[in-house]
Structures are given as C-alpha cells and as structure tokens.
Design a protein around this motif. Sequence first.
Motif, mmCIF file in Angstrom:
data_model
loop_
_atom_site.group_PDB
_atom_site.id
_atom_site.type_symbol
_atom_site.label_atom_id
_atom_site.label_comp_id
_atom_site.label_asym_id
_atom_site.label_seq_id
_atom_site.Cartn_x
_atom_site.Cartn_y
_atom_site.Cartn_z
ATOM 1 N N ARG A 1 76.204 45.093 88.906
ATOM 2 C CA ARG A 1 76.265 46.312 88.020
ATOM 3 C C ARG A 1 76.669 45.935 86.635
ATOM 4 N N LEU A 2 77.598 45.167 86.490
ATOM 5 C CA LEU A 2 77.976 44.765 85.097
ATOM 6 C C LEU A 2 77.003 44.304 84.100
ATOM 7 N N VAL A 3 76.063 43.409 84.730
ATOM 8 C CA VAL A 3 74.980 42.751 84.206
ATOM 9 C C VAL A 3 74.032 44.056 83.900
ATOM 10 N N ASP A 4 73.727 44.686 84.715
ATOM 11 C CA ASP A 4 72.681 45.955 84.820
ATOM 12 C C ASP A 4 73.025 46.580 83.482
ATOM 13 N N GLY B 1 85.557 30.899 101.376
ATOM 14 C CA GLY B 1 84.801 30.931 102.429
ATOM 15 C C GLY B 1 83.314 31.397 102.047
ATOM 16 N N PRO B 2 82.628 32.095 103.097
ATOM 17 C CA PRO B 2 81.171 32.641 102.572
ATOM 18 C C PRO B 2 81.103 33.686 101.653
ATOM 19 N N VAL B 3 79.902 33.725 101.071
ATOM 20 C CA VAL B 3 79.702 34.726 100.042
ATOM 21 C C VAL B 3 79.914 36.062 100.420
ATOM 22 N N ASN B 4 80.396 36.714 99.538
ATOM 23 C CA ASN B 4 80.935 38.155 99.736
ATOM 24 C C ASN B 4 79.987 38.939 98.868
ATOM 25 N N GLN B 5 78.909 39.725 99.370
ATOM 26 C CA GLN B 5 78.113 40.473 98.600
ATOM 27 C C GLN B 5 78.723 41.427 97.889
ATOM 28 N N ARG B 6 79.640 42.183 98.331
ATOM 29 C CA ARG B 6 80.349 43.138 97.522
ATOM 30 C C ARG B 6 81.022 42.579 96.354
ATOM 31 N N GLY B 7 81.424 41.488 96.151
ATOM 32 C CA GLY B 7 81.816 40.903 95.027
ATOM 33 C C GLY B 7 80.871 40.753 94.178
ATOM 34 N N LEU B 8 79.729 39.976 94.551
ATOM 35 C CA LEU B 8 78.496 39.812 93.575
ATOM 36 C C LEU B 8 77.900 41.149 93.108
ATOM 37 N N ASP B 9 78.147 42.389 93.892
ATOM 38 C CA ASP B 9 77.452 43.374 93.417
ATOM 39 C C ASP B 9 78.080 44.069 92.256
ATOM 40 N N ASP C 1 91.749 47.532 84.480
ATOM 41 C CA ASP C 1 91.120 48.078 85.605
ATOM 42 C C ASP C 1 89.626 48.201 85.225
ATOM 43 N N HIS C 2 89.227 46.936 84.609
ATOM 44 C CA HIS C 2 87.863 46.660 84.265
ATOM 45 C C HIS C 2 86.968 46.956 85.425
ATOM 46 N N TYR C 3 87.397 46.505 86.584
ATOM 47 C CA TYR C 3 86.485 46.614 87.712
ATOM 48 C C TYR C 3 85.912 48.042 87.729
ATOM 49 N N HIS C 4 86.825 48.989 87.422
ATOM 50 C CA HIS C 4 86.298 50.512 87.795
ATOM 51 C C HIS C 4 85.943 50.888 86.496
ATOM 52 N N ARG C 5 86.233 50.404 85.287
ATOM 53 C CA ARG C 5 86.086 50.965 84.101
ATOM 54 C C ARG C 5 84.923 50.096 83.339
ATOM 55 N N TYR C 6 84.128 49.352 84.134
ATOM 56 C CA TYR C 6 83.300 48.481 83.220
ATOM 57 C C TYR C 6 82.248 49.215 82.372
ATOM 58 N N ALA C 7 81.704 50.388 83.101
ATOM 59 C CA ALA C 7 81.002 51.020 82.242
ATOM 60 C C ALA C 7 81.348 51.644 80.824
ATOM 61 N N GLU C 8 82.460 52.180 81.085
ATOM 62 C CA GLU C 8 83.205 52.548 79.604
ATOM 63 C C GLU C 8 83.510 51.367 78.660
ATOM 64 N N ASP C 9 83.746 50.153 79.323
ATOM 65 C CA ASP C 9 83.944 49.207 78.481
ATOM 66 C C ASP C 9 82.688 48.515 77.745
ATOM 67 N N VAL C 10 81.542 48.743 78.433
ATOM 68 C CA VAL C 10 80.423 48.320 77.925
ATOM 69 C C VAL C 10 79.978 49.366 76.709
ATOM 70 N N ALA C 11 80.134 50.562 77.195
ATOM 71 C CA ALA C 11 79.967 51.400 76.163
ATOM 72 C C ALA C 11 80.642 51.277 74.858
ATOM 73 N N LEU C 12 81.957 50.724 74.733
ATOM 74 C CA LEU C 12 82.702 50.330 73.901
ATOM 75 C C LEU C 12 82.060 49.212 72.979
ATOM 76 N N ASP D 1 68.196 35.827 87.655
ATOM 77 C CA ASP D 1 66.955 36.396 86.986
ATOM 78 C C ASP D 1 67.504 37.166 85.708
ATOM 79 N N ARG D 2 68.646 37.454 85.606
ATOM 80 C CA ARG D 2 68.919 38.462 84.619
ATOM 81 C C ARG D 2 69.846 37.906 83.608
ATOM 82 N N VAL D 3 70.567 36.682 83.943
ATOM 83 C CA VAL D 3 71.594 36.002 82.922
ATOM 84 C C VAL D 3 70.943 34.831 82.559
#
Length: 476
Positions: free
Chosen positions: A108-111, A96-104, A62-73, A161-163
């Motif tokens: 968030r993870l990279v930030d 198919g075409p780009v899905n912005q919600r997927g990129l988002d 469930d890292h999609y929802h818990r990524y912040a906790e995982d980065v804290a670890l 720009d960030r990676v």
Amino acid sequence: STPARTSTARAFPADLTFGVATAAFQIEGASHTDGRTDSIWDAFCRVPGAVINGDDGSVACDHYHRYAEDVALMAELGVQSYRFSTSWARIRPDGGPVNQRGLDFYRRLVDELLAHGIRPWLTLYHWDLPQAIEEQGGWAARDTAERFRDYALDVNAALGDRVDVWTTLNEPWCAAFLGYLAGAHAPGRQETDAALAAGHHLMLGHGLAVQALREQRADLTLGCTLNFTVAEPLDPGSEDDRDAARRIDGQMNRFFLDPIVRGAYPEDVLADLDGLGLERVVRDGDLAVISTPIDALGVNYYHGESVSTRPPAEPFGGEAPTDRQTRSPFPAAEVFSHSQGLPTTAMGWEIQPDGLAALLTRLHTDYTGPAGIALWVTENGAAMDDRVGPDGQVEDGDREAFLLAHLDAVAGVIEAGVPVHGYFYWSLLDNFEWAWGYAKRFGLVRVDYDTQRRTPKRSARRYAEVIATRRLPDGR
Ligand code: GBH
C-alpha cells in the motif's frame, strides 16, 4: 547558527535527487498489528532505564495508519524519493513464515508513493531484528545472515516489480557496536566477541542478500548505507592523537567500507583487534561474498569529531541518555572526543558541514570512484530545540541553517567534480530517536504525539523551495 561558507549562488544539477528518510521502528507504531511480533527494540524498550522516559515504539508516529497523509506531505514538499525501511518482524513475525498482512502494508505504501511520482528507496534492515532471532543468538550467530537473505527475497518477491532501489543495511556499525558492545542500543549486550561477530555477520548478510537480489532482477540498484565520522587528531603534532584518529577512522569507517568495496578488512584494524575474536568468525570465502559488487553507497553523515587519547576536562559529545556508553570501548582503543568549539545541535553534535564535503570527496577518490559505485547521501539532519509559536507555527531557523549549509557542501563537491546522486534529509517526521525516545526531534515536520497532528516546520518550507528552484537562496 552556521556561518555562510560562500556567497556564490549554488545551483543543483537536474539529475540530483532530493529526498527524505525515515525508518520503520521510528515511525510506524502498530507494533503488534496484523501479525507483527516483537523486534529487539520492542524488547529493549521494556528494559528499565534503557530508553529515556521509558518511551517505546508501540504508537510512534502511527505511520502504519497514517501513511497516506505522510505521503501527501512528501508530495507537498516536492521530494523525488522516499527512503524508508521494512520491518522484518512484520514480514517474518518471530522470524517464521511470511506474513502477507505485513507485506500488504508495504504494498500500500509503495503504491501510494508511485501514485504521487515519488521513487521508493527501500532499506531492508534499520536495526529491528525479530526478537525471536535474537533469542537464537541474534547477529552474533552466523545463521542470522542466511535468514536475512531469505527475508530479503521475500520482500523482493512482493515489491521487486515496483521498487528498483534496494539497500540492505542501515549503519551496521551502530547495529553491531552500539547494540552488542556498548549496549546503548538493542539488544543491549556488552560483549566484545559478540559485537565483532555481529559486525561480520551483518556484512555477510549484506553480501548474501546482494547476490540473491541480483539473481532476481539484474537491473535493480543494490547497495548499503554506512555511517561515517570524520575524525581529526586534537593535536596534529601528537603521534598518539594521530593514531587515535586512525583507530576511529578504522573502526567506524574502514571496518565496513573496506570489506564491501575492497574485499578485505584493513590490516591496521585487524592489528588493533588482534585476539578479540574476529578471526574466529571469518570463514574462507566470506569476503568474496561481502564484496559482491554494489551499485550505490549510502552515506549517513551527522558530524565530525576531534579525538585524542587524553580525556577532555569536561565530558564531551556522544553521551547516551542513560549510563550506557556509546563510544565503542575496544580495549585497545581508548579514544576521547573533544569539542572543536563549533555550535552544536540538540544532540550535542557539532555542526560541521565541511566534514560532509571532505567525506564525500574522500569516498569518491578512494572508494566509490575507482569501484564505479554511485554515491548518495542517505541521511543528514539535526535535532533542534524547536519553538512552537502561539499560532502553532514551528520556527526552526537553526535547522533551516543546518540544512542549507549541508546542501551548500553537497553542491560544492558536485561542482568540484564529485558525482553525488542524491540527498535525503533525516527525517521527514519527528520520531522515536532510539535511546532518546521522543525527546529529540529531527523532523522537517513536527509531530504532536498527543494528537498525531503533523505541522511542517519553517525548514520544510525552505526545503520545498530549494527542491522547486533547484538552487540555494542568495544571502543566507
Ligand atoms: C542515524 O544514526 C540513524 O540511522 C537514524 O535512525 C537516527 O535517527 C539518526 O541517525 C539520528 O540519530 O559517540 O561514538 O556514539 C546516527 C549515527 C553514529 C551518529 C554515532 C552519532 C555518535 C558517535 N550516529 N554517532 S559515538
């Protein structure tokens, strides 16, 4: 446990990067959230008997929802870099075409990583092709290489720009040969010509993506991660066994390394594969694309092996949990792994840290050194039978010993003059171990799959100490 190899205290150079690695399908879950569609692994998990216990990736860690906790670890561990992969099926659902919600999600993870001072190390492909693209031929189709380049550009437009470290593929050997030849991995095909085409098209996709990304920003660090074996002949006096070792080295290591670094398939491998169909997919100019200069070679190392043309008395090593084969069964390459009598991990893989030292030395001498490519260990780790004590603590002294022994090997080759730039432990978390589902645990951090609770293991505390002190403990 692994015998200590030296009593000399080992220190790591100040510029060696310590990290941890994961991959999208193995940890994210949320397999149909925010527009993501099936990857080949979602489909493969539904094939009866393909994955042990019928496990799948719908929840995973469930890292999609818990990524912040995982980065804290990760921040608690003190890691300097995090190697993760992006999911093509999240970013280009159904291809198919780009899905912005997927990129988002990756924004968030990279930030979050950057906010904690952790350098993101991005891998574009860790085996999760959109199922819709598989249905149009998958990696056996040349077109998939071009679609991979387009997807790489989409991810780069969002995160470039960030990676600053971009690797194209993780382990094309596994993607091509476990996926299209052995059938032990998605998409579960068992076709020799499709497997060779897939191998070539994966590399073509790598080269096209490197070219395209280089045009975006000249200062990106670009590379590829390969899996390696260290194959020794069972009987060094036997010409057959020496030839078996050569073939395994050829198919697993040089088949990918030589095109990327030297711009040519190795002659002996071409001879082994003669008539199997590779010549039908390689076009003029492809090898020039594939050998577009890279900056970094990622090395994934787990174990070495002893090989022979004679089968062992007892079946040994590399078995899949199902009846699907794992050793690539090219007709001309009847080769068997034999026990070297070393202790093994819970995967049955022999613990052989000196194989890592030998591999890094060879790669530096024969490939990356002359080509001016930086050498990174992008995966190394072990599944172990972890014991959870009554207090909830996880005592994984055998993983701790594995980690220290392999770090010792890295420190040793660096001292001997082989410039290794970083080491990523596989994996941060227990996760979906492909055909083994959740039955095998590689994590520094235990995941309770009922509660999603994370518990750093003893090995995690030891890794944190090594990172903080930049030296290995005495008296191991
Ligand atoms: C890596 O692959 C993966 O990148 C990662 O996703 C995975 O979780 C991790 O390792 C642990 O498995 O008997 O011929 O099949 C592992 C690479 C290559 C190691 C094949 C085992 C067995 C050789 N693997 N090898 S064979």
